[in-house]
Motif scaffolding. Sequence first.
Motif, PDB file in Angstrom:
ATOM      1  N   LEU A  97      -2.097 -10.623  -0.551  1.00 45.17           N
ATOM      2  CA  LEU A  97      -1.735 -11.506   0.441  1.00 45.17           C
ATOM      3  C   LEU A  97      -1.253 -12.965  -0.173  1.00 45.17           C
ATOM      4  CD1 LEU A  97      -3.905 -10.282   3.308  1.00 45.17           C
ATOM      5  CD2 LEU A  97      -1.322  -9.679   3.075  1.00 45.17           C
ATOM      6  N   ALA A  98      -1.947 -12.960  -1.144  1.00 47.30           N
ATOM      7  CA  ALA A  98      -1.851 -14.521  -1.636  1.00 47.30           C
ATOM      8  C   ALA A  98      -0.636 -14.823  -2.295  1.00 47.30           C
ATOM      9  CB  ALA A  98      -2.990 -14.792  -2.844  1.00 47.30           C
TER      10      ALA A  98
ATOM     11  N   LEU B  26       0.970  -1.084   0.271  1.00 50.16           N
ATOM     12  CA  LEU B  26      -0.057  -0.045   0.059  1.00 50.16           C
ATOM     13  C   LEU B  26       0.871   1.333  -0.025  1.00 50.16           C
ATOM     14  CD1 LEU B  26      -2.621   1.637   0.490  1.00 50.16           C
ATOM     15  CD2 LEU B  26      -2.273   1.222   2.822  1.00 50.16           C
ATOM     16  N   VAL B  27       0.713   2.068  -1.005  1.00 51.80           N
ATOM     17  CA  VAL B  27       1.703   3.166  -1.069  1.00 51.80           C
ATOM     18  C   VAL B  27       0.610   4.476  -0.781  1.00 51.80           C
ATOM     19  CG1 VAL B  27       3.256   4.543  -2.395  1.00 51.80           C
ATOM     20  CG2 VAL B  27       3.079   2.186  -2.940  1.00 51.80           C
ATOM     21  N   ILE B  28       1.217   4.976   0.362  1.00 52.13           N
ATOM     22  CA  ILE B  28       0.610   6.375   0.865  1.00 52.13           C
ATOM     23  C   ILE B  28       1.423   7.452   0.408  1.00 52.13           C
ATOM     24  CG2 ILE B  28      -0.075   7.677   3.042  1.00 52.13           C
ATOM     25  CD1 ILE B  28      -1.959   5.315   2.750  1.00 52.13           C
ATOM     26  N   TYR B  29       0.507   8.531  -0.211  1.00 48.41           N
ATOM     27  CA  TYR B  29       1.495   9.782  -0.592  1.00 48.41           C
ATOM     28  C   TYR B  29       0.743  10.935  -0.212  1.00 48.41           C
ATOM     29  CZ  TYR B  29      -1.544  10.165  -4.839  1.00 48.41           C
ATOM     30  OH  TYR B  29      -2.690  10.243  -5.569  1.00 48.41           O
ATOM     31  N   PHE B  30       1.782  11.985  -0.303  1.00 47.38           N
ATOM     32  CA  PHE B  30       1.292  13.464  -0.013  1.00 47.38           C
ATOM     33  C   PHE B  30       1.409  14.265  -1.385  1.00 47.38           C
ATOM     34  CE2 PHE B  30       2.364  11.308   3.979  1.00 47.38           C
ATOM     35  CZ  PHE B  30       1.227  11.835   4.780  1.00 47.38           C
TER      36      PHE B  30
ATOM     37  N   SER C  35       4.547  -2.655   3.147  1.00 47.64           N
ATOM     38  CA  SER C  35       4.072  -4.043   2.825  1.00 47.64           C
ATOM     39  C   SER C  35       2.845  -4.320   3.296  1.00 47.64           C
ATOM     40  CB  SER C  35       5.165  -4.773   3.382  1.00 47.64           C
ATOM     41  OG  SER C  35       4.656  -6.247   3.389  1.00 47.64           O
ATOM     42  N   VAL C  36       1.995  -5.159   2.461  1.00 47.96           N
ATOM     43  CA  VAL C  36       0.627  -5.663   2.940  1.00 47.96           C
ATOM     44  C   VAL C  36       0.779  -6.702   4.167  1.00 47.96           C
ATOM     45  CG1 VAL C  36      -0.500  -5.393   0.669  1.00 47.96           C
ATOM     46  CG2 VAL C  36       0.754  -7.342   1.110  1.00 47.96           C
ATOM     47  N   TYR C  37       1.981  -7.214   4.212  1.00 47.71           N
ATOM     48  CA  TYR C  37       2.251  -8.250   5.102  1.00 47.71           C
ATOM     49  C   TYR C  37       2.419  -7.735   6.713  1.00 47.71           C
ATOM     50  CZ  TYR C  37       2.847 -11.282   1.064  1.00 47.71           C
ATOM     51  OH  TYR C  37       2.672 -11.593  -0.104  1.00 47.71           O
TER      52      TYR C  37
END
Length: 203
Positions: free
Chosen positions: A200-201, A160-164, A182-184
């Motif tokens: 996640l798979a 997941l990439v959060i950005y500003f 990381s999704v993990y």
Amino acid sequence: MAPQAPLVVQTAKASFPKADLSIPYISGGANPEADARINKAILEAAQQLVNSQGSLDDPRAEMIAYFEVKTNEKDVFSLSLYNYAYTGGAHGMTLQKSLTFKASTGRSYSLSELFKSGSDYVARINEYVAKGIKERDIPTLEPFQSVAPDQPFYIADRSLVIYFELYELAAYAYGFLYFPISVYAIQDIINEEGPLGPMLAND
């Protein structure tokens, strides 16, 4: 059940005086209605970016729109639309709008919908952003407090990439600031029915 094939992504060109826009157009999904829903959302977002940039009346003004596909697999389609415009002043401004869909339904997701109901996803994300700011020694304009509940994001490389946006966290020279998670690292709060679930798979 056969795995969902990637969507076919083509580039639609739109030009008007001082502007050259490249907008993604998708096809080839399992559900034509879902494809149409995705294309409508993309077009509306691209139009919103154009409208946000203001007037191109300055004789030197120009606008360029382009896009990057971030994920196109496992029934997840995530992309970023960019719009650069110079409308006068010291430098141009680039805006970014990211959209994440379930390809088979055309449903788009907000940040909160990626997580289990009631999970304190904002606090978890804040931990990673605060850590990233410290590790990268980013001089923030204001001390970092928190991401917004609907902070912009996209999905890429099982993260997941959060950005500003520009100026949102740091000076213009730092550009967009991205914080991949990381999704993990957040799998305990992921809504497995949402677009992070398939990431996640291990297939």
